[in-house]
Scaffold this active site. Sequence first.
Site, PDB file in Angstrom:
ATOM      1  N   LYS A 180      19.148  -7.597 -34.445  1.00 27.44           N
ATOM      2  CA  LYS A 180      18.747  -7.373 -33.248  1.00 27.44           C
ATOM      3  C   LYS A 180      20.028  -7.018 -32.012  1.00 27.44           C
ATOM      4  CE  LYS A 180      22.634  -9.876 -31.535  1.00 27.44           C
ATOM      5  NZ  LYS A 180      23.136 -10.018 -30.706  1.00 27.44           N
ATOM      6  N   ASP A 259      22.385  -9.152 -25.597  1.00 24.57           N
ATOM      7  CA  ASP A 259      23.401  -9.631 -26.915  1.00 24.57           C
ATOM      8  C   ASP A 259      23.724 -10.753 -27.654  1.00 24.57           C
ATOM      9  OD1 ASP A 259      25.004  -8.478 -29.172  1.00 24.57           O
ATOM     10  OD2 ASP A 259      26.827  -9.333 -27.985  1.00 24.57           O
ATOM     11  N   HIS A 264      19.074 -15.229 -29.322  1.00 26.64           N
ATOM     12  CA  HIS A 264      20.442 -16.132 -29.720  1.00 26.64           C
ATOM     13  C   HIS A 264      19.931 -18.032 -28.860  1.00 26.64           C
ATOM     14  CE1 HIS A 264      21.446 -14.213 -32.463  1.00 26.64           C
ATOM     15  NE2 HIS A 264      22.729 -13.906 -32.108  1.00 26.64           N
TER      16      HIS A 264
END
Length: 500
Positions: A180, A259, A264
Amino acid sequence: MSDSGGEPIVADPVDKDSEPAGSEAACLSIVVLGASGDLAKKKTFPALFKLYRQGFLQSHEVYIFGYARTKISDDDLRDRIRGYLTPNKNAAEGHTEDATKFLQLIKYVCGAYDTEEGFQCLDKEISEYEISKKSIEGSSRRLFYLALPPSVYPPVCKMIRTCCMNKSDLGGWTRIVVEKPFGKDLESAERLSNQIGELFEEPQIYPPSSMSLTDDINIPPPPLLYYILYYRHMQIVFREDIGTEGRGGYFDEYGIIRDIIQNHLLQVLCLVAMEKPVSLKPEHIRDEKVKVLQSVAPIKDEEVVLGQYDGYLDDPTVPDGSNTPTFATIVLRIHNERWEGVPFVLKAGKALASRKAEIRIQFKEVPGQKQGRNELVIRLQPSEAMYMKLTVKQPGLKMATIQSELDLSYGQRYQDVTIPEAYERLILDTIRGDQQHFVRRDELKVAWEIFTPLLHRIDKGEFKSVPYKPGSRGPDKADELLKEVGYVPTQGYIWIPPTL
């Protein structure tokens, strides 16, 4: 690909129980593309070394190939990696010797990412290794780990498909792991998925992983997470105490939402909020995660706070006047029967007061209780733990209450167990063909649908980041937002990890 753990994507949705008989014994070639880069030497190779030391990678059945454009020798690559395998002089007995043996399993191939010549050379080296192991053509295993920026995924995948695939299917496989961030918005992610999907079947592709934070921490099972009547507030937090550390130019292309939050933290939300799956098979788990994401309402402007730490723009690699957020607090609302009315706060930032990642579940007030709400906290990193903060009677003859905790601290309870890092688990899952920790294409699509409208507004400068001081909690507005959505901070209580 943040320093905090950009996670791999795997391309092979095969259930590990369905692996062909004998496939685990066939020779294994692991190819690290981008081998001369920071991600490979700081994350990928150290993870492979840890798997080697624990016996999951055997020297008689595995060989590792590094591939990149940099013109260096095998020994040059080994020297670059060595310091990250033995980071200090006080390494455990045998560590340095193991590192030397491991490094001898690595061979380097130099080549471009968009021409066949280099990949033909790579295929030749892999084939010679397979022949040396007397492997039947098509029975060997090839894992390609793309430690590369997403912009080169399409040409690299095309070269792998053209030059480096197994020649037949006799129990072997070819799998592709990608890092990613997978795209920058819905359109770019879909375009990337289509380009790779034209070259490989979905069972061969391992997209960005959902398990960078929750490798060995157990999410509480029913009935605890299913009693919605008791919940008041949910927080999923990721804080770093460092800034971009010389990576400002790269980070500025993506920002903290792409990010950390969009992948996540959103994946952690899915694990907390999903219904009990039909079984623990990867597809059933991922079905429930998709259902959660499909129930998330559009993000409201008044439930978003963006921040940028003072000094971020001083990095010469960051464009002047950049609006890229290094901090964000975003409230998500899940409109289904179980979670209606409970705010899920996703919060992430750089250059903050401390480093931690945790899930904090705050329960509704107990009538007459004055010390604060009871909370269940799942500490993901560091000092992994699960503890229940609650009000109890203070020992003694007086009728007084205090706040204490029921504590399961992993470092204390499991002293002889090594808790693996994310990259170790993800590489091993890829080898085993276990895809439950990887994001399915429809899941990736709906995740981008949630955040793309907000991201486009940020990119256009329509949603501004407010400044905050490094070493602080972030913008004051973020704390104000938490209060507005029902969070009550605990006063006078600090959880202290138990000593061994």
